[in-house]
Write an enzyme that holds these catalytic residues in place. Structure first.
Site, short mmCIF file in Angstrom:
data_model
loop_
_atom_site.label_atom_id
_atom_site.label_comp_id
_atom_site.label_asym_id
_atom_site.label_seq_id
_atom_site.Cartn_x
_atom_site.Cartn_y
_atom_site.Cartn_z
N LEU A 160 4.17 -10.16 -7.24
CA LEU A 160 4.74 -9.98 -5.91
C LEU A 160 5.02 -8.51 -5.63
O LEU A 160 5.52 -7.81 -6.50
CB LEU A 160 6.08 -10.73 -5.81
CG LEU A 160 6.12 -12.17 -6.32
CD1 LEU A 160 7.55 -12.70 -6.28
CD2 LEU A 160 5.20 -13.03 -5.49
N ASN A 219 -0.74 -3.79 -13.53
CA ASN A 219 0.21 -2.82 -12.99
C ASN A 219 -0.08 -1.39 -13.44
O ASN A 219 0.05 -0.45 -12.66
CB ASN A 219 1.65 -3.20 -13.37
CG ASN A 219 2.26 -4.09 -12.30
OD1 ASN A 219 1.64 -4.40 -11.31
ND2 ASN A 219 3.50 -4.50 -12.51
N CYS A 273 8.59 -1.84 -10.92
CA CYS A 273 7.56 -2.29 -11.87
C CYS A 273 6.76 -1.18 -12.53
O CYS A 273 6.65 -1.13 -13.76
CB CYS A 273 6.58 -3.22 -11.17
SG CYS A 273 7.34 -4.75 -10.67
C1 UDX Z 1 3.96 -3.35 -7.30
C2 UDX Z 1 2.61 -4.07 -7.33
O1 UDX Z 1 1.89 -3.76 -6.13
C3 UDX Z 1 2.80 -5.56 -7.50
O2 UDX Z 1 1.53 -6.21 -7.60
C4 UDX Z 1 3.60 -5.82 -8.76
O3 UDX Z 1 3.83 -7.19 -8.95
C5 UDX Z 1 4.94 -5.08 -8.69
O4 UDX Z 1 4.70 -3.68 -8.46
P1 UDX Z 1 5.87 -2.89 -5.49
O5 UDX Z 1 6.63 -2.22 -6.58
O6 UDX Z 1 6.61 -3.80 -4.57
O7 UDX Z 1 4.66 -3.77 -6.12
O8 UDX Z 1 5.24 -1.74 -4.61
P2 UDX Z 1 3.83 -1.26 -4.08
O9 UDX Z 1 3.69 -1.63 -2.67
O10 UDX Z 1 2.71 -1.60 -4.99
O11 UDX Z 1 4.05 0.32 -4.14
C6 UDX Z 1 4.46 0.98 -5.34
C7 UDX Z 1 4.64 2.46 -5.07
O12 UDX Z 1 3.37 3.09 -4.91
C8 UDX Z 1 5.46 2.79 -3.82
O13 UDX Z 1 6.31 3.88 -4.08
C9 UDX Z 1 4.38 3.13 -2.82
O14 UDX Z 1 4.85 3.93 -1.77
C10 UDX Z 1 3.40 3.88 -3.73
N1 UDX Z 1 2.02 3.95 -3.19
C11 UDX Z 1 1.34 2.82 -2.88
C12 UDX Z 1 1.42 5.19 -3.04
O15 UDX Z 1 2.01 6.23 -3.36
N2 UDX Z 1 0.15 5.25 -2.54
C13 UDX Z 1 -0.54 4.14 -2.19
O16 UDX Z 1 -1.68 4.26 -1.71
C14 UDX Z 1 0.06 2.88 -2.38
#
Ligand code: UDX
Length: 458
Positions: A160, A219, A273
């Site tokens: 998620l 991840n 995560c």
């Molecule tokens: C993540 C995974 O996407 C998910 O599958 C897992 O189960 C838990 O960890 P989440 O932590 O909710 O989910 O955030 P996500 O939307 O993936 O973003 C993580 C970080 O990466 C954020 O700080 C986001 O801003 C950053 N990010 C994301 C970037 O810097 N660049 C991008 O292109 C995408």
């Protein structure tokens, strides 16, 4: 099916709610009575104090006391249960390993109670939160020690993302189930009957250890992909004149094999995560004498990314932070959440305070209350220099520079506010490339420094 969800954090509550929607009888159990009372009230304000996910409150309201029940008394709900989902917090230790203290305490407690049940039907204990490879086996040992009869263990990791968790749980791209016995696969197939043989959703049955590994590899690969863009793509844009990072991204991701997600360069990826899981996998692989250079590089690029723009502001824009007032927009680790875990803003603000700024003017649409807990002045006197504001405009007024540290949509239109509230000379540090019309801003005399681009001096 009668399902017990042990632990009502973000993963547990979302899982319990979505399972109840599919007509299972779901008991969400937690030893925190206040939390259980808040959830059983069905009231949005009370539920959202703990877990704030779009769509979640509606499901709780609809299924409460018909399919979804909350309890802090495990003994009274255990009879007849088919599955217990373990959704416990697994925070990191300082050395990167996963702290299983809460998990083990809950497992021991559940084992004691299940060992005393009258019902002899098969029960499967399912690890849902991310736990090290081998934890299902470890759980089996705990159950055996307590003489639990007719049970199985399984790994069924969640995938998620915050802000879209309900949707991700309703429409997952895959369901991964790792078990040792057919009887347990069968129970979980009934729990997830809507996903088995689905045309689009991959329903993957494997060993518990493989299921545990899938979560870590997924991840850490996602973080490594972000780190690749931050460590390579962004750096090309910052060092070679005339390279446009946004066009670079479009050109590269036009290839179907290369994902658009993760290609948005940033001042680091945060959240509950990525950092935790990569540190844990490094620790686990070192434990079996495997080189972890690649993961370490990915981790280090991400950490460096959180603060390097402040160094660039000094060396490339000639900005002196000492005694200045700096506005920081975006405190949570990403848009649409109040979650401060591993948020880049923590490193940004600590670094600004370390450079001697007089004041940090902070703004976030959702995360101010959680930020106040992170920046607790009783832990660090320097945090007294942080003031919080209701709007981005108020934070920007009377500041000398601005740091954009998250991707909240409202920051995309921020150049008008900057022009109104902070006349040049003024430095805009854009950690998320949120200002599409940055050239106009520079033309009006502002200094603009973004991840992925060379500095533009006004
Ligand atoms: C993540 C995974 O996407 C998910 O599958 C897992 O189960 C838990 O960890 P989440 O932590 O909710 O989910 O955030 P996500 O939307 O993936 O973003 C993580 C970080 O990466 C954020 O700080 C986001 O801003 C950053 N990010 C994301 C970037 O810097 N660049 C991008 O292109 C995408």
């Amino acid at each position: 099916m009668k399902i017990i969800v042990a632990g009502t954090g973000y993963v547990g509550l979302v899982h319990a709610a979505v399972c109840s929607e599919y007509g299972h009888e779901v008991y969400a159990y937690d030893n925190d009575i206040e939390k259980i009372n808040a959830f059983s009230s069905g009231q949005a304000e009370k539920i959202e104090q703990y877990v704030n996910e779009p769509g979640l409150v509606n499901i709780v309201k609809e299924t409460l006391d018909s399919y979804l029940f909350f309890s802090s008394d495990l003994e009274s709900i255990i009879e007849g249960a088919d599955a217990v989902f373990m959704c416990l917090p697994t925070p990191p230790n300082l050395n990167g390993s996963t702290n299983l203290v809460f998990y083990d305490a809950a497992a021991e407690y559940i084992a004691e109670i299940v060992a005393r049940r009258e019902d002899e039907r098969r029960i499967v204990f399912v690890n849902k939160s991310t736990v090290p490879i081998g934890t299902a086996r470890h759980l089996e040992g705990i159950m055996d020690t307590h003489n639990v009869k007719n049970f199985g263990v399984a790994s069924n990791p969640e995938f998620l993302a915050e802000g879209t968790a309900v949707n991700d749980a309703r429409k997952p791209d895959r369901v991964v189930v790792g078990c040792d016995h057919d009887a347990d696969f069968k129970i979980l197939r009934r729990v997830y009957s809507q996903f088995v043989n689905h045309v689009r959703i991959k329903y993957i049955e494997t060993t518990p250890e493989t299921a545990e590994s899938i979560k870590y590899v997924a991840n850490t690969m996602l973080l490594t992909y972000i780190s690749f863009w931050n460590g390579v793509g962004a750096k090309i844009g910052e060092r070679f004149p005339n390279v446009k990072i946004d066009d670079l991204r479009l050109g590269v991701t036009a290839d179907d094999r290369i994902s658009t997600w993760g290609s948005f360069v940033s001042n680091g990826a945060g959240g509950s995560c990525f950092g935790k899981d990569i540190a844990s996998l490094i620790y686990q692989l070192r434990g079996v004498s495997v080189s972890t250079k690649m993961l370490e590089a990915s981790y280090e690029v991400n950490e460096y990314q959180k603060v390097y723009l402040i160094e660039r502001a000094i060396t490339e824009a000639g900005f002196k932070f000492n005694n200045k007032t700096v506005a920081v927009l975006g405190l949570a680790f990403k848009k649409r959440t109040n979650d401060m875990r591993d948020a880049s803003s923590i490193k940004v603000i600590e670094s600004l305070l370390g450079k001697g700024v007089a004041k940090v003017k902070a703004y976030d649409p959702l995360a101010v209350e959680s930020a106040k807990q992170v920046f607790d002045p009783s832990q660090n006197i320097l945090f007294e220099k942080i003031a919080y504001y209701q709007t981005a405009r108020e934070a920007i007024e009377e500041s000398d520079a601005l740091f954009i540290s998250s991707d909240c949509e409202e920051f995309r239109g921020i150049s008008r506010t900057i022009e109104d509230a902070a006349p040049p000379p003024y430095l805009v540090i854009d950690g998320r490339r949120m200002i599409p019309d940055f050239e106009e801003l520079a033309a009006k005399g502002y200094n603009y420094l973004a991840v992925g681009s060379m500095v533009m001096k006004g």
